[in-house]
Design a protein around this motif. Structure first.
Motif, PDB file in Angstrom:
ATOM      1  N   VAL A   6     -17.198 -42.822 -21.289  1.00 26.55           N
ATOM      2  CA  VAL A   6     -16.812 -42.450 -19.922  1.00 26.55           C
ATOM      3  C   VAL A   6     -15.658 -41.448 -19.966  1.00 26.55           C
ATOM      4  O   VAL A   6     -15.635 -40.482 -19.200  1.00 26.55           O
ATOM      5  CB  VAL A   6     -16.445 -43.703 -19.086  1.00 26.55           C
ATOM      6  CG1 VAL A   6     -15.801 -43.321 -17.763  1.00 26.55           C
ATOM      7  CG2 VAL A   6     -17.690 -44.552 -18.841  1.00 26.55           C
ATOM      8  N   GLU A   7     -14.722 -41.647 -20.883  1.00 30.22           N
ATOM      9  CA  GLU A   7     -13.594 -40.713 -21.014  1.00 30.22           C
ATOM     10  C   GLU A   7     -14.053 -39.316 -21.400  1.00 30.22           C
ATOM     11  O   GLU A   7     -13.396 -38.331 -21.075  1.00 30.22           O
ATOM     12  CB  GLU A   7     -12.586 -41.229 -22.047  1.00 30.22           C
ATOM     13  CG  GLU A   7     -11.757 -42.396 -21.560  1.00 30.22           C
ATOM     14  CD  GLU A   7     -10.854 -42.025 -20.395  1.00 30.22           C
ATOM     15  OE1 GLU A   7     -10.272 -40.917 -20.398  1.00 30.22           O
ATOM     16  OE2 GLU A   7     -10.736 -42.849 -19.464  1.00 30.22           O
ATOM     17  N   ARG A   8     -15.176 -39.200 -22.078  1.00 39.63           N
ATOM     18  CA  ARG A   8     -15.699 -37.893 -22.484  1.00 39.63           C
ATOM     19  C   ARG A   8     -16.452 -37.177 -21.365  1.00 39.63           C
ATOM     20  O   ARG A   8     -16.791 -36.002 -21.503  1.00 39.63           O
ATOM     21  CB  ARG A   8     -16.595 -38.044 -23.717  1.00 39.63           C
ATOM     22  CG  ARG A   8     -15.816 -38.372 -24.983  1.00 39.63           C
ATOM     23  CD  ARG A   8     -16.682 -38.302 -26.220  1.00 39.63           C
ATOM     24  NE  ARG A   8     -17.748 -39.289 -26.259  1.00 39.63           N
ATOM     25  CZ  ARG A   8     -17.626 -40.522 -26.729  1.00 39.63           C
ATOM     26  NH1 ARG A   8     -16.472 -40.950 -27.201  1.00 39.63           N
ATOM     27  NH2 ARG A   8     -18.665 -41.341 -26.727  1.00 39.63           N
ATOM     28  N   LEU A   9     -16.741 -37.874 -20.274  1.00 43.23           N
ATOM     29  CA  LEU A   9     -17.397 -37.227 -19.128  1.00 43.23           C
ATOM     30  C   LEU A   9     -16.451 -36.200 -18.518  1.00 43.23           C
ATOM     31  O   LEU A   9     -15.229 -36.308 -18.650  1.00 43.23           O
ATOM     32  CB  LEU A   9     -17.758 -38.261 -18.060  1.00 43.23           C
ATOM     33  CG  LEU A   9     -18.835 -39.284 -18.392  1.00 43.23           C
ATOM     34  CD1 LEU A   9     -18.898 -40.345 -17.296  1.00 43.23           C
ATOM     35  CD2 LEU A   9     -20.185 -38.618 -18.584  1.00 43.23           C
ATOM     36  N   GLY A  10     -17.014 -35.248 -17.801  1.00 41.62           N
ATOM     37  CA  GLY A  10     -16.175 -34.319 -17.039  1.00 41.62           C
ATOM     38  C   GLY A  10     -15.411 -35.073 -15.959  1.00 41.62           C
ATOM     39  O   GLY A  10     -15.790 -36.186 -15.561  1.00 41.62           O
ATOM     40  N   ARG A  11     -14.346 -34.482 -15.468  1.00 38.97           N
ATOM     41  CA  ARG A  11     -13.471 -35.150 -14.496  1.00 38.97           C
ATOM     42  C   ARG A  11     -14.246 -35.651 -13.273  1.00 38.97           C
ATOM     43  O   ARG A  11     -14.099 -36.797 -12.870  1.00 38.97           O
ATOM     44  CB  ARG A  11     -12.350 -34.203 -14.056  1.00 38.97           C
ATOM     45  CG  ARG A  11     -11.342 -34.865 -13.125  1.00 38.97           C
ATOM     46  CD  ARG A  11     -10.334 -33.879 -12.558  1.00 38.97           C
ATOM     47  NE  ARG A  11     -10.915 -32.822 -11.761  1.00 38.97           N
ATOM     48  CZ  ARG A  11     -11.367 -32.976 -10.506  1.00 38.97           C
ATOM     49  NH1 ARG A  11     -11.317 -34.148  -9.930  1.00 38.97           N
ATOM     50  NH2 ARG A  11     -11.878 -31.957  -9.842  1.00 38.97           N
ATOM     51  N   ARG A  12     -15.082 -34.807 -12.679  1.00 33.38           N
ATOM     52  CA  ARG A  12     -15.815 -35.215 -11.462  1.00 33.38           C
ATOM     53  C   ARG A  12     -16.821 -36.315 -11.755  1.00 33.38           C
ATOM     54  O   ARG A  12     -16.957 -37.263 -10.988  1.00 33.38           O
ATOM     55  CB  ARG A  12     -16.513 -34.011 -10.835  1.00 33.38           C
ATOM     56  CG  ARG A  12     -15.505 -33.076 -10.155  1.00 33.38           C
ATOM     57  CD  ARG A  12     -16.211 -32.125  -9.275  1.00 33.38           C
ATOM     58  NE  ARG A  12     -16.969 -32.877  -8.277  1.00 33.38           N
ATOM     59  CZ  ARG A  12     -17.114 -32.524  -7.028  1.00 33.38           C
ATOM     60  NH1 ARG A  12     -16.580 -31.424  -6.607  1.00 33.38           N
ATOM     61  NH2 ARG A  12     -17.822 -33.244  -6.192  1.00 33.38           N
TER      62      ARG A  12
END
Length: 161
Positions: free
Chosen positions: A105-111
């Protein structure tokens, strides 16, 4: 604590978990007491104050909801009934799975990360997320679907969000 304590922020965290106004008010009191009791454990080097407060609010709301469900179900302990708590091995496996998921989840883009957390961590209704983000409900559902598929692919199919 000014920004965190405003009603929009409080509603953003607690309302999806506790729809009853009285439960929300009691939950907020629980959070404030918890902050008072544990402010010494807060480490600004590890996390922002708003993040720490958000986690306290979410956990307090979930605890109150569980307590409400327990009372509705009768709330008596049956000593002949086996303990439903996980054993040490199962707890370790769950903790590792949670760690791997959080890393993904931390590797997902901010949005994408924000959408995922609002839906699956803060339990916000899709309509609320759509209204507050300027998207349609269908667009939010589509984005969440793609995020789940991405996480499933990244985690080897073990995520079932």
């Amino acid at each position: 604590m000014g920004r965190w304590s405003n009603s929009r922020r409080r509603t953003h965290i607690i309302t999806p978990i506790l729809p009853d106004e009285r439960d929300r008010e009691e939950c907020l009191s629980d959070v404030l007491l918890r902050v008072w009791d544990s402010i010494g454990t807060f480490d600004p080097g590890r996390t922002a104050l708003t993040t720490w407060l958000t986690h306290l609010a979410r956990n307090a709301a979930l605890n109150r909801r569980r307590g409400n469900e327990h009372r509705r179900e009768g709330g008596t302990l049956d000593e002949a009934m086996p303990d439903a708590a996980d054993g040490p091995e199962q707890s370790l496996l769950k903790a590792e799975a949670a760690r791997v998921l959080w890393a993904a989840v931390e590797r997902l883009g901010r949005r994408d990360r924000e959408l995922f957390l609002r839906k699956y961590y803060y339990y916000q209704p899709t309509a609320q997320i759509a209204a507050e983000s300027g998207l349609t409900v269908r667009a939010v559902e589509g984005k969440l679907y793609r995020i789940r598929k991405h996480l499933q692919s990244e985690l080897g199919g073990v995520f079932h969000g």
